[in-house]
Design a protein around this motif. Structure first.
Motif, PDB file in Angstrom:
ATOM      1  N   MET A  31      41.947  28.387  45.292  1.00  0.00           N
ATOM      2  CA  MET A  31      42.953  29.451  45.259  1.00  0.00           C
ATOM      3  C   MET A  31      44.152  29.002  44.424  1.00  0.00           C
ATOM      4  SD  MET A  31      42.846  30.898  49.150  1.00  0.00           S
ATOM      5  CE  MET A  31      41.264  31.191  49.955  1.00  0.00           C
ATOM      6  N   ASN A  32      44.623  27.774  44.678  1.00  0.00           N
ATOM      7  CA  ASN A  32      45.709  27.225  43.880  1.00  0.00           C
ATOM      8  C   ASN A  32      45.258  26.987  42.445  1.00  0.00           C
ATOM      9  OD1 ASN A  32      47.121  24.370  42.935  1.00  0.00           O
ATOM     10  ND2 ASN A  32      48.543  25.760  43.947  1.00  0.00           N
ATOM     11  N   PHE A  33      43.996  26.570  42.300  1.00  0.00           N
ATOM     12  CA  PHE A  33      43.417  26.336  40.974  1.00  0.00           C
ATOM     13  C   PHE A  33      43.395  27.641  40.177  1.00  0.00           C
ATOM     14  CE2 PHE A  33      39.651  26.097  38.189  1.00  0.00           C
ATOM     15  CZ  PHE A  33      39.937  24.939  37.485  1.00  0.00           C
ATOM     16  N   PHE A  34      42.962  28.736  40.828  1.00  0.00           N
ATOM     17  CA  PHE A  34      42.947  30.034  40.158  1.00  0.00           C
ATOM     18  C   PHE A  34      44.368  30.466  39.790  1.00  0.00           C
ATOM     19  CE2 PHE A  34      38.839  31.289  42.572  1.00  0.00           C
ATOM     20  CZ  PHE A  34      38.069  30.681  41.597  1.00  0.00           C
ATOM     21  N   ASP A  35      45.303  30.256  40.734  1.00  0.00           N
ATOM     22  CA  ASP A  35      46.696  30.611  40.466  1.00  0.00           C
ATOM     23  C   ASP A  35      47.191  29.919  39.194  1.00  0.00           C
ATOM     24  OD1 ASP A  35      46.660  32.070  42.765  1.00  0.00           O
ATOM     25  OD2 ASP A  35      47.917  30.706  43.929  1.00  0.00           O
ATOM     26  N   THR A  36      46.904  28.615  39.113  1.00  0.00           N
ATOM     27  CA  THR A  36      47.419  27.813  38.010  1.00  0.00           C
ATOM     28  C   THR A  36      46.747  28.161  36.689  1.00  0.00           C
ATOM     29  OG1 THR A  36      47.863  26.002  39.548  1.00  0.00           O
ATOM     30  CG2 THR A  36      47.833  25.455  37.205  1.00  0.00           C
ATOM     31  N   THR A  37      45.416  28.147  36.681  1.00  0.00           N
ATOM     32  CA  THR A  37      44.694  28.364  35.421  1.00  0.00           C
ATOM     33  C   THR A  37      44.846  29.786  34.902  1.00  0.00           C
ATOM     34  OG1 THR A  37      42.662  28.819  36.673  1.00  0.00           O
ATOM     35  CG2 THR A  37      42.992  26.575  35.890  1.00  0.00           C
ATOM     36  N   MET A  38      44.773  30.774  35.805  1.00  0.00           N
ATOM     37  CA  MET A  38      44.863  32.164  35.357  1.00  0.00           C
ATOM     38  C   MET A  38      46.273  32.500  34.904  1.00  0.00           C
ATOM     39  SD  MET A  38      42.333  33.945  38.204  1.00  0.00           S
ATOM     40  CE  MET A  38      42.185  35.551  37.418  1.00  0.00           C
ATOM     41  N   ILE A 173      37.615  37.326  46.857  1.00  0.00           N
ATOM     42  CA  ILE A 173      38.772  38.175  47.162  1.00  0.00           C
ATOM     43  C   ILE A 173      39.986  37.687  46.390  1.00  0.00           C
ATOM     44  CG2 ILE A 173      40.347  38.955  48.983  1.00  0.00           C
ATOM     45  CD1 ILE A 173      38.015  38.630  50.958  1.00  0.00           C
ATOM     46  N   ASN A 174      40.227  36.370  46.461  1.00  0.00           N
ATOM     47  CA  ASN A 174      41.369  35.779  45.771  1.00  0.00           C
ATOM     48  C   ASN A 174      41.265  35.953  44.261  1.00  0.00           C
ATOM     49  OD1 ASN A 174      42.499  32.800  44.568  1.00  0.00           O
ATOM     50  ND2 ASN A 174      43.851  33.951  45.923  1.00  0.00           N
ATOM     51  N   PHE A 175      40.074  35.725  43.725  1.00  0.00           N
ATOM     52  CA  PHE A 175      39.882  35.836  42.276  1.00  0.00           C
ATOM     53  C   PHE A 175      40.124  37.261  41.799  1.00  0.00           C
ATOM     54  CE2 PHE A 175      37.352  36.598  38.491  1.00  0.00           C
ATOM     55  CZ  PHE A 175      37.713  35.525  37.680  1.00  0.00           C
ATOM     56  N   VAL A 176      39.579  38.221  42.528  1.00  0.00           N
ATOM     57  CA  VAL A 176      39.720  39.628  42.123  1.00  0.00           C
ATOM     58  C   VAL A 176      41.180  40.059  42.142  1.00  0.00           C
ATOM     59  CG1 VAL A 176      39.254  42.006  42.833  1.00  0.00           C
ATOM     60  CG2 VAL A 176      37.398  40.328  42.781  1.00  0.00           C
ATOM     61  N   PHE A 177      41.893  39.721  43.219  1.00  0.00           N
ATOM     62  CA  PHE A 177      43.297  40.133  43.286  1.00  0.00           C
ATOM     63  C   PHE A 177      44.162  39.363  42.288  1.00  0.00           C
ATOM     64  CE2 PHE A 177      42.034  41.947  47.414  1.00  0.00           C
ATOM     65  CZ  PHE A 177      42.624  43.198  47.295  1.00  0.00           C
ATOM     66  N   ASN A 178      43.810  38.130  41.985  1.00  0.00           N
ATOM     67  CA  ASN A 178      44.492  37.420  40.898  1.00  0.00           C
ATOM     68  C   ASN A 178      44.306  38.169  39.584  1.00  0.00           C
ATOM     69  OD1 ASN A 178      45.952  35.145  41.658  1.00  0.00           O
ATOM     70  ND2 ASN A 178      44.167  33.832  41.755  1.00  0.00           N
ATOM     71  N   TYR A 179      43.077  38.561  39.323  1.00  0.00           N
ATOM     72  CA  TYR A 179      42.757  39.273  38.089  1.00  0.00           C
ATOM     73  C   TYR A 179      43.538  40.584  37.991  1.00  0.00           C
ATOM     74  CZ  TYR A 179      39.867  41.544  34.492  1.00  0.00           C
ATOM     75  OH  TYR A 179      39.428  42.191  33.363  1.00  0.00           O
TER      76      TYR A 179
END
Length: 454
Positions: A31-38, A173-179
């Protein structure tokens, strides 16, 4: 959790507990990884803003949620001693504490966030993103702390596959809402780094609801009837949780906060340096999930063995876990060395950030061995309920040795930002040595006590 006799049986049982924990930790960290990279794909400013926000949030969360980690060894000891009827009360008292901790964080954050960010001397846009990210994230604090308690209960029973399932369910869920919120897709507002905080908060609510449903509906958790009886707040139970949990929380806080402090000290450098440092430290932390997961598995297993008075088995599990951590961390170090360009490209396409990130990753290699020793030993000591000396060691290793060494090297040598990384390495190494000595003392003390009783 069954009694084991041979080393092979112990390796199999440790692996069955460890693997789901590892998947869970990697999932939560993702989740933190997605936050940072995206966020980094939007602009280096968004990456830097999320980096600052995470550096403020992570030590607060890990330190205070670390208090609740005491529930794992407490329940493990109770189950190991066949005192299952006492488990529901411990869980409920932990939930009460989780609500109190959440309220405290929100109140303190409301009054302190602006002064902290203002005094950091950040670029205006970086400060705006960091603040927005943290405000959005704050809406998920309450469910996140509740989930921490529920997860401790599930894991303490040895059903780590359940928390693995919850985490794997939450990742999309986290990836989709990040997107949706970072990039503004399908009519959602484009919030950049701030959108990462929104996505994380939504995800925290989802995993908490899933955990509650499982505990109330699925065996063997529903047989504990956790929510069937109303338990009043018990200061005696709180004292038991806090007596073990506060030292655990402080030791985790001292460790995670030094990484946050270094990132905050990096604010004196330009945005490129902040972004590069955050990318490298993010990947190093990702690999840290290996020894951390072994640590958590050892807390569960050693706690059960100590509760059942099987000291010899507890000791054997300890050394099996430490050996496994050293082996896996050596592989991690090799991966960092040979695939630095590929790792850096995960986080950014900016040429300047790409080059500097690879330089920082060289220093991340030296984190691996110290983490491989220190993290598993911390887990073993928590299984023994020995936590007070550990947090003192953490304070000395990271804040008396690590941070001053890093500051001196960064300020008075040509190493500049890299000096802080050498300081981190020094602190981690000192902690590994101290914890190794402490483990030997505790195991010897338990063996002598058992001989005297018999």
């Amino acid at each position: 959790m069954k009694k084991t006799v041979t080393k092979r049986e112990k390796i199999i049982q440790l692996s069955s507990i460890l693997f789901p924990i590892l998947i869970t930790q990697l999932g939560l960290y993702s989740m933190n990884f997605f936050d940072t990279t995206m966020s980094g794909k939007v602009h280096p400013t968004d990456l830097a803003g999320v980096a600052i926000g995470s550096s403020l949030w992570v030590p607060v969360y890990t330190g205070l949620s670390g208090i609740l980690l005491s529930i794992t060894p407490i329940i493990a000891h109770l189950v190991g001693a066949n005192k299952n009827k006492e488990v529901p009360n411990i869980i409920i008292q932990g939930l009460y504490l989780s609500v109190i901790l959440s309220i405290i964080i929100i109140i303190v954050g409301y009054f302190s966030l602006d002064p902290i960010l203002t005094n950091m001397g950040l670029e205006q846009e970086v400060r705006h993103i960091a603040k927005g990210y943290l405000i959005a994230l704050s809406f998920g604090i309450l469910p996140l702390f509740i989930y921490a308690v529920l997860r401790c209960f599930i894991d303490a029973l040895g059903f780590t596959r359940v928390t693995m399932f919850i985490t794997l369910t939450s990742l999309p869920i986290n990836f989709v809402f990040n997107y949706l919120f970072i990039f503004g897709k399908f009519g959602f507002p484009k919030l950049g780094g701030i959108g990462a905080g929104v996505a994380s908060a939504i995800t925290y609510w989802c995993i908490t609801v899933i955990a509650l449903v499982i505990i109330m509906k699925q065996s063997p958790f529903k047989e504990y009837y956790v929510f069937k009886t109303f338990y009043k707040a018990s200061f005696k139970a709180w004292n038991e949780i806090l007596k073990i949990g506060v030292p655990i929380g402080l030791s985790i806080f001292f460790e995670t906060s030094i990484f946050a402090a270094v990132t905050l000290l990096m604010s004196q450098y330009n945005t490129i340096t902040i972004a590069s440092h955050q990318a490298a430290i993010n990947f190093a932390s990702f690999l840290y999930m290996l020894p951390l997961s072994i640590s958590m598995a050892l807390t569960i297993i050693v706690g059960h063995e100590i509760g059942a008075k099987r000291l010899k088995d507890a000791k054997q599990y300890s050394y099996i876990g430490i050996g496994l951590a050293i082996f896996l961390s050596a592989l991690s170090a090799a991966c960092i060395y040979f695939f630095r360009p590929e790792v850096a490209s995960i986080y950014t396409s900016d040429a300047a950030v790409l080059k500097l990130t690879q330089d920082f990753l060289i220093y991340a290699i030296f984190f691996q061995l110290s983490d491989a020793i220190a993290a598993p030993i911390q887990g073993v000591l928590r299984g023994y309920k020995d936590v007070n000396i550990t947090f003192i060691m953490a304070l000395v290793s990271y804040w008396v040795i690590g941070l001053p060494v890093g500051y001196l090297l960064a300020t008075y040598t040509t190493l500049d930002a890299f000096g802080f990384w050498i300081g981190l390495i020094s602190g981690l190494a000192a902690g590994a040595i101290g914890l190794s000595i402490r483990l030997h003392i505790i195991q010897r003390k338990n063996e002598i006590a058992l001989i005297q009783k018999s």
